[in-house]
Design an enzyme around this catalytic site. Structure first.
Site, short mmCIF file in Angstrom:
data_model
loop_
_atom_site.label_atom_id
_atom_site.label_comp_id
_atom_site.label_asym_id
_atom_site.label_seq_id
_atom_site.Cartn_x
_atom_site.Cartn_y
_atom_site.Cartn_z
N GLY A 1 0.82 -1.21 0.00
CA GLY A 1 0.00 0.00 0.00
C GLY A 1 0.84 1.25 0.00
O GLY A 1 2.07 1.20 -0.04
N ASP B 1 -4.77 13.51 9.14
CA ASP B 1 -5.07 12.81 7.89
C ASP B 1 -5.95 11.60 8.18
O ASP B 1 -5.63 10.47 7.80
CB ASP B 1 -3.78 12.42 7.18
CG ASP B 1 -4.03 12.13 5.70
OD1 ASP B 1 -5.13 12.44 5.20
OD2 ASP B 1 -3.13 11.58 5.04
N GLY C 1 0.78 4.84 2.16
CA GLY C 1 0.18 5.68 3.19
C GLY C 1 0.40 7.13 2.87
O GLY C 1 0.88 7.48 1.79
N SER C 2 0.06 7.99 3.81
CA SER C 2 0.19 9.42 3.58
C SER C 2 1.64 9.82 3.40
O SER C 2 1.94 10.84 2.81
CB SER C 2 -0.36 10.19 4.76
OG SER C 2 -1.47 9.56 5.28
N PHE C 3 2.55 9.01 3.95
CA PHE C 3 3.92 9.48 3.98
C PHE C 3 4.88 8.61 3.17
O PHE C 3 6.07 8.85 3.16
CB PHE C 3 4.41 9.58 5.42
CG PHE C 3 3.58 10.54 6.22
CD1 PHE C 3 3.92 11.88 6.26
CD2 PHE C 3 2.45 10.13 6.89
CE1 PHE C 3 3.16 12.79 6.97
CE2 PHE C 3 1.68 11.02 7.60
CZ PHE C 3 2.03 12.36 7.64
N GLY C 4 4.38 7.60 2.53
CA GLY C 4 5.28 6.79 1.73
C GLY C 4 4.72 5.41 1.46
O GLY C 4 3.62 5.07 1.89
N SER C 5 5.51 4.60 0.73
CA SER C 5 5.06 3.27 0.36
C SER C 5 5.24 2.30 1.52
O SER C 5 6.13 2.47 2.35
CB SER C 5 5.85 2.76 -0.83
OG SER C 5 5.72 3.69 -1.88
N VAL C 6 4.39 1.28 1.53
CA VAL C 6 4.43 0.31 2.61
C VAL C 6 4.67 -1.08 2.02
O VAL C 6 4.04 -1.45 1.03
CB VAL C 6 3.11 0.32 3.39
CG1 VAL C 6 3.20 -0.59 4.61
CG2 VAL C 6 2.74 1.73 3.81
N LYS D 1 7.32 0.90 6.33
CA LYS D 1 6.96 2.11 5.60
C LYS D 1 8.21 2.91 5.28
O LYS D 1 8.94 3.32 6.18
CB LYS D 1 6.00 2.94 6.45
CG LYS D 1 5.73 4.32 5.87
CD LYS D 1 4.65 5.04 6.60
CE LYS D 1 3.32 4.36 6.36
NZ LYS D 1 2.21 5.08 6.98
#
Ligand SMILES: *[C@@H]1O[C@H](CO)[C@@H](O)[C@H](O)[C@H]1NC(C)=O
Ligand SMILES: *[C@@H]1O[C@H](CO)[C@@H](O)[C@H](O)[C@H]1NC(C)=O
Ligand SMILES: *[C@@H]1O[C@H](CO)[C@@H](O)[C@H](O)[C@H]1NC(C)=O
Ligand SMILES: *[C@@H]1O[C@H](CO)[C@@H](O)[C@H](O)[C@H]1NC(C)=O
Ligand SMILES: *[C@@H]1O[C@H](CO)[C@@H](O)[C@H](O)[C@H]1NC(C)=O
Ligand SMILES: *[C@@H]1O[C@H](CO)[C@@H](O)[C@H](O)[C@H]1NC(C)=O
Length: 931
Positions: A616, A734, A618-623, A637
Site C-alpha cells: 500500500g 489525515d 500511506g500518507s507518507f510513503g510506500s508500505v 513504511k
C-alpha cells in the site's frame, strides 16, 4: 493547477450555505377563508385561503368566534353525500411531516345537529371527528413519512351534521425527529403533547417551536385531562437556556418549565382519544433546579400497564450529562388503554422528588393500502379526457369511498373493476394505459365524443362487457377482441370503424353489436391465411437474425490477472548501504524501555525480501510487507523525502511514537534511518485498510452494519486517545478510511498518526498548505489554517458517512464534480431521509434507529464551524448507543408495533439511554509530559 483548484472548488462548495427559511416550507391553509393571504400576528405564520385549492363545499362564517384567531372565524362545509372531499398537499417523497387539521364549528344554530364525520389521510382512516362543543378547536395531528409526491386529506361519511374543516397545515420535519422502526407501514397520530408547569394556559407553538408542534399547556381545561394530580405537586420554571439538541428537539420554552413532586410523587391521569392502541411515548426531562452537591433526584416510573419499565431509575443530571440539558427516554412501542394513569415516584435514597417537563404520546395507525398504481394511472388518464367539470373526483379512486364512476373490488390493494362513463362528454382517443387494468370487468364509454383508433386492450383478460357505441372511433377492429377470454358483450355501433370484422367476433360466443359503421364488413378467409403465412415467415426471419447476432456479440470475458495489480517494489531504493550516522541512540538502549528499537536496513531487506511486496501507500510513503527473523509479520513504511523534517525532527517523532500505546492505534515496532532513507516498522494488520473493505470491488460488502459500528468505535477510541490521552495532544491531520487498518479479528486501529509535528508546535507555526486528503479536509482548517482536534473530527465525520453509505468521499460519478459525500448526505439526512443514504449492500440488515444515531453525530462532525462539532468522546458515546440498539435488535427484528417482540426490544433502548457507558479510559498514556 489541478489539485489545488479542485480543492478550492470542493471547499467553497462545502462552505456555501444550503439552508433556506423553514417557514417557506410550511403549508398553512385557512379553510373557508375569504380574502387573500394574511399573516397571523401572534405566530407570524402566513395563511392562505383554500379557495384556489378546493372547488367544493362552501365557505361559512363560524359564529361566536370574533375573539379567536382569524383562521377559526371561517370554516368550509361540505355537502352531505356519499362522496369524499380531499385536499391534496405536495410532499417530498420519504420526508417526514406533521399534518394537522383543525375543526372549530363556531356556533350551533337551532336547526343544526353536531357534526360527526370521518377524516382520512390518503386511504388511511385518521379519526372520527365528533364535535360536542361548538366553541372548541378540535386539533388532529398525524406524523407521516410521505410515500409519494403528495398526500390527500379527505373528509367523508358524515353520520350527523355536515363535514367541515377550519384549517389544514403541513410542517416538514428534519433529521430523525419522530422516526420509528415502523414508519413505512404506520403513521403516528398524536394523542397527547403536554407542556408541564406551563406559565399560562396557552399552547406553545411556532415560533417557539421551529417545527410548529402544538405543546398543550397542563393548565388547559378539558374533561379528564391531567386529573388526579398528586398532593405536593409544584410548578417550577427557569429563564436559563436548555440544551435540547437531541432527537425530538422540544422547544426550549417547553423545557424551561416543569412540575416537581415535592412530596415524592408526581401522578396524572388523562384520556387518550382513539385508544386502546399501540403507542410511541416520549418523556422529556431537564434538571432546571440548582441542586446542592449533596442532593440527588432519582425516581422511577410507576405505570401498572408497563411493569417491565418500572425498575428503570431516572437520574436526569446523570442521564443527560448535566443540568439544563435534555434527557429524552422513549418507548418505541407500548400498548396503552384509553385511560392513561402514570406516576413518577422518588427512590428511597433520593433527596428531591420527581420532575417532569413534557411528554408526548402517539398512536400507531397502520397505513392502509392505496389503489393499485396501474389502476390509478389509468383512471387519471380517463379523467383527463373530461371536457367539462364533470369528473372532479378527488383522492384515491377506491378508498375510503370510490369515485362516482368507478367501482372497486374488495381486494388488497383495491383494484378497479368497473368504469361507467356513458354520455359524459369525454373527448379524445381512448388512453392506451387502460390496457394495464387487468382486473377490469366492465368498461362503459358509450355516448361520448371519443375519436381515434381502437386501442390495444388485449391485457384485459377479466373484461366481460365493453361499450364504445355512439362515438367517433375510426380504423379497424383489432382481432384480439375476438379472443379476449372473458368477453361476453361488445358494442361498437354508430362509430366510423372500417375494415374486416375479426371472424371470432362473429362466431356467436360473444354478443357483438356493430351497426352504424358503414366501413365495417366481414372478411374473406383467403386474405386471412396469407396474413398468417406472412406473419410466420416474418417471425422466423427475425429469430434467425437474432441468433446470428447473439453468436457474434457474445462478450468474451476474461478474468484479469490478480497478480498484475501487485507491482514489484522499487528495488533501487534498497541498494543503499548502511550508514554510520544515527541521530538517536541505537537499538538496545531503547529496547530496554520496552519501546521501539532500531532495525538495520540490512535486516529489513531480508525481512521484506528486498522490498518485494508492496502492500500500500500511506500518507507518507510506500508500505511493504515483511517477516522478521522471529516470524513476526511487519509493515515497513519507507518515508518519502518530501515529508522529511530534518534529522532531529525524525528522531523526536520516533521517540514520541514509540511511547504511544493504545489498542486502537497501530503499534510502531521499530525504525531505521540510513542513507537518506527513513523507515518505520509497524505491526502488520492482516485485513488491510477500511477503504479496501468499503470500496474495493473484491473485498467490498463483507462488512455488516454491526462490524462497521465496531470499526467506528475502535477508530474513534484511537483518535480520542491521541486528542486527550497524550501530552502534548496529537492531531492526526489525515484521518481517512485508508488510515484505518483492520487486524485479523476485524478490530480497527488507526495508523499514520503523529508523523507530523504535534499540535502545540503547529498552533504557533503553521505551514502554508493545509495537509490532508481531498474529501476529508476540514473546510475551516483549509480556510484559516487553524489546526485543532476538531479538524480530525470533521474527517472522522466523513469516515462515518462512508461507513453508512459505502460511498467514496468525492466522486464525480456519484455526486457531480463540485459536490461530495458531505453535501449529498447532509441534504438527505437533514430532510429525514437516512434510508437513501444507507449502503444498499447492507440490504436492510440493520436497525434504522442505530443508523440514525450515527448519521446525526456524523452530520455534527461535518458542521462548518469547529465549535459546533462534537468531541471524539461524544462520538464514541453515540456509536456505542448505536451498537446497543443494534445488538438489542439482533434477537428480535420487529416488523410491526403490534408484535410483542418489538415491545421487549424497546425496553433495551430505554435501558441503554439510562446507562450510557463511561468512556474507555483504561489505557493510560505512557508519554512523559516532561517533553
Ligand atoms: C430543517 O432543515 C432545513 C434544510 O436543511 C433548514 O433550513 C431548517 O432550518 C431546518 N429546520 C429546523 C427547525 O431546524
Ligand atoms: C398566497 O400564498 C400562497 C402559498 O404560500 C402563494 O402561492 C401565493 O402566491 C400567495 N398569494 C399572494 C397573493 O401572495
Ligand atoms: C352565540 O352568539 C349568539 C348571539 O350573539 C348568542 O345568542 C349565543 O348564545 C352564542 N352562543 C354561544 C355558544 O356562545
Ligand atoms: C447539604 O449540604 C449543606 C451544606 O453544604 C447542608 O446545609 C444541607 O443540610 C445538606 N443537605 C443534605 C440533604 O444533606
Ligand atoms: C369523426 O371523425 C372524422 C375523422 O376523424 C371527422 O372528419 C368527423 O368530423 C368526426 N365527426 C364528428 C361528429 O366529430
Ligand atoms: C345509432 O344511431 C341511430 C341513429 O342516430 C339510433 O337510432 C340508434 O339508436 C343508435 N344505436 C345505438 C345502439 O344507440
Amino acid at each position: 493547477m489541478g489539485l489545488s483548484a479542485f480543492l478550492v472548488i470542493v471547499i467553497l462548495a462545502a462552505l456555501s450555505p444550503s439552508s433556506i427559511s423553514q417557514v417557506q416550507d410550511f403549508v398553512s391553509i385557512d379553510c373557508g377563508g375569504t380574502a387573500g393571504n394574511y399573516t397571523d400576528p401572534s405566530t407570524g405564520l402566513e395563511w392562505t385561503p383554500d379557495s384556489g385549492l378546493m372547488a367544493f363545499g362552501r365557505s361559512t362564517a363560524a359564529l361566536n368566534s370574533t375573539d379567536s384567531p382569524r383562521v377559526y372565524q371561517t370554516r368550509r362545509d361540505f355537502p352531505v353525500d356519499d362522496q369524499k372531499y380531499c385536499y391534496t398537499l405536495r410532499t417530498e417523497e420519504r420526508r417526514r411531516y406533521l399534518v394537522r387539521a383543525t375543526f372549530r364549528y363556531g356556533d350551533l344554530g337551532t336547526e343544526e345537529t353536531f357534526p360527526k364525520f370521518q377524516l382520512y389521510l390518503d386511504t388511511t382512516k385518521w379519526t372520527t371527528v365528533a364535535v360536542y362543543d361548538a366553541g372548541r378547536v378540535y386539533v388532529e395531528e398525524m406524523i407521516i413519512r410521505a410515500s409519494s409526491g403528495s398526500v390527500d386529506v379527505c373528509l367523508c361519511c358524515a353520520t350527523t351534521g355536515v363535514p367541515f374543516i377550519s384549517s389544514l397545515e403541513l410542517r416538514p420535519l428534519n433529521l430523525s425527529i419522530y422516526a420509528t422502526n415502523f414508519e413505512d407501514s404506520f403513521f403516528l397520530e398524536v394523542a397527547a403533547r403536554v407542556n408541564f408547569g406551563a406559565l399560562t394556559a396557552d399552547a406553545i407553538r411556532y415560533p417557539d417551536d421551529p417545527y410548529d408542534r402544538i405543546w398543550e399547556s397542563d393548565l388547559a381545561k378539558r374533561q379528564n385531562f391531567l386529573v388526579g394530580v398528586a398532593p405536593g405537586t409544584e410548578r417550577i420554571n427557569t429563564s436559563r437556556d436548555i440544551n435540547v439538541r437531541t432527537r425530538e428537539c422540544p422547544p426550549v420554552k417547553v423545557m424551561q418549565t416543569a412540575v416537581v413532586g415535592t412530596e415524592g410523587t408526581l401522578s396524572y391521569r388523562l384520556n387518550l382519544e382513539d385508544f386502546p392502541a399501540n403507542a410511541r411515548a416520549y418523556a422529556y426531562f431537564a434538571e432546571i433546579e440548582d441542586l446542592d452537591a449533596n442532593e440527588t433526584r432519582k425516581f422511577r416510573l410507576i405505570e401498572p400497564q408497563l411493569p417491565e419499565y418500572n425498575n428503570a431509575v431516572v437520574n436526569i443530571i446523570e442521564n443527560a450529562n448535566g443540568s439544563y440539558t435534555l434527557y429524552e427516554p422513549s418507548y418505541m412501542n407500548v400498548s396503552l388503554d384509553f385511560v392513561l394513569s402514570f406516576a413518577f415516584r422518588k427512590t428511597s435514597d433520593s433527596i428531591r422528588g420527581p420532575l417532569l417537563n413534557a411528554m408526548e404520546i402517539s398512536r400507531y395507525v397502520e397505513v392502509a393500502p392505496k389503489t393499485s398504481n396501474q389502476d390509478v394511472t389509468a383512471v387519471e388518464a380517463i379523467r383527463m379526457m373530461s371536457a367539462g367539470t364533470v369528473l372532479t373526483d378527488q383522492g384515491d379512486p377506491c378508498l375510503p369511498v370510490s369515485w362516482e364512476w368507478v367501482s372497486c373490488g374488495s381486494t388488497t390493494p383495491p383494484r378497479v373493476i368497473k368504469i361507467s362513463l356513458s354520455g359524459k362528454d369525454l373527448k379524445g382517443s381512448i388512453p392506451s394505459v387502460l390496457n394495464d387494468m387487468d382486473q377490469l370487468t366492465e368498461l362503459w364509454l358509450d355516448g361520448n365524443m371519443l375519436s381515434g383508433y381502437f386501442p390495444d386492450l388485449s391485457n384485459l383478460r377479466a373484461l366481460r362487457i365493453l361499450h364504445v357505441e355512439n362515438n367517433n372511433l375510426t380504423g379497424p377492429l383489432p382481432s384480439y377482441l375476438g379472443v379476449l377470454p372473458s368477453l361476453l358483450e361488445l358494442h361498437v355501433e354508430n362509430n366510423t370503424f372500417s375494415g374486416d370484422i375479426p371472424a371470432d367476433l362473429l362466431s356467436g360466443k360473444i354478443k357483438f353489436m356493430y351497426g352504424g359503421n358503414s366501413g365495417l364488413h366481414k372478411r374473406s378467409d383467403r386474405r386471412r391465411i396469407w396474413l398468417i403465412v406472412g406473419a410466420s415467415v416474418g417471425i422466423l426471419a427475425v429469430l434467425a437474425l437474432l441468433s446470428v447476432g447473439v453468436m457474434f456479440f457474445l462478450p468474451c470475458r476474461r478474468k484479469k490477472s490478480f497478480l498484475q495489480s501487485f507491482k514489484k517494489g522499487d528495488s533501487t531504493r534498497t541498494s543503499s548501504k548502511p550508514s554510520a550516522a544515527y541521530s538517536i541512540p541505537r537499538g538496545n538502549h531503547l529496547r530496554e524501555d520496552g519501546l521501539s528499537h532500531y532495525i538495520a536496513l540490512a535486516d529489513l531487506e531480508v525481512a521484506t525480501e528486498r522490498f518485494a511486496k508492496k502492500i500500500g501507500r500511506g500518507s507518507f510513503g510506500s508500505v511493504f510487507y515483511g517477516r522478521m527473523k522471529d516470524g513476526k509479520e511487519v509493515a515497513v513504511k519507507i518515508m518519502d523525502d518530501s515529508s522529511s523534517n530534518g534529522h532531529q525532527q525524525f528522531a523526536t517523532e520516533v521517540a514520541l511514537l514509540s511511547r504511544i500505546h493504545h489498542r486502537n492505534l497501530v503499534p510502531l515496532i521499530g525504525f531505521c534511518e540510513e542513507e537518506h532513507q527513513r523507515i518505520l516498522v509497524y505491526e502488520f494488520m492482516h485485513n488491510g485498510t477500511l477503504r479496501d473493505h468499503l470500496h474495493d470491488p473484491v473485498k467490498q460488502k463483507q462488512l455488516s452494519w454491526l462490524t462497521r459500528l465496531k470499526i467506528a468505535e475502535d477508530s474513534a477510541k484511537g483518535l480520542e486517545y491521541l486528542h486527550t490521552g497524550c501530552n502534548p495532544t496529537i492531531i492526526h491531520r489525515d484521518v481517512k478510511t485508508s488510515n484505518i487498518l483492520l487486524d485479523v479479528n476485524m478490530r480497527a486501529k488507526v495508523s499514520d498518526f503523529g508523523l507530523s509535528r504535534q499540535a502545540d508546535e503547529d498552533l504557533t507555526h503553521i505551514s502554508s498548505v493545509a495537509r490532508g486528503t481531498v474529501g476529508y479536509l476540514d473546510p475551516e482548517y483549509y480556510g484559516n489554517q487553524q489546526l485543532t482536534e476538531k479538524s480530525d473530527v470533521y474527517s472522522f465525520g466523513v469516515v462515518l458517512l462512508e461507513l453508512i453509505s459505502g460511498r467514496k468521499p468525492v466522486s464525480a460519478e456519484d455526486y457531480g464534480a463540485d459536490y461530495n459525500i458531505v453535501h449529498w448526505a447532509r441534504a438527505l439526512i437533514r430532510r429525514g431521509d437516512v434510508v437513501s443514504v444507507v449502503d444498499p449492500a447492507l440490504g436492510g440488515t440493520y436497525k434504522l434507529e442505530s443508523i440514525w444515531r450515527v448519521a446525526e453525530v456524523a452530520l455534527q462532525c461535518v458542521e462548518q464551524y469547529s465549535s459546533s462539532r462534537p468531541r471524539m468522546q461524544e462520538i464514541i458515546v453515540a456509536v456505542q448507543d448505536a451498537i446497543k440498539i443494534e445488538n438489542a435488535s439482533e434477537e428480535n427484528r420487529a416488523v410491526s408495533p403490534g408484535s410483542s417482540k418489538a415491545h421487549s426490544a424497546r425496553k433495551t433502548l430505554l435501558t441503554s439511554f439510562l446507562e450510557v457507558e463511561s468512556p474507555d479510559l483504561s489505557n493510560d498514556c505512557y508519554i512523559p509530559s516532561a517533553r
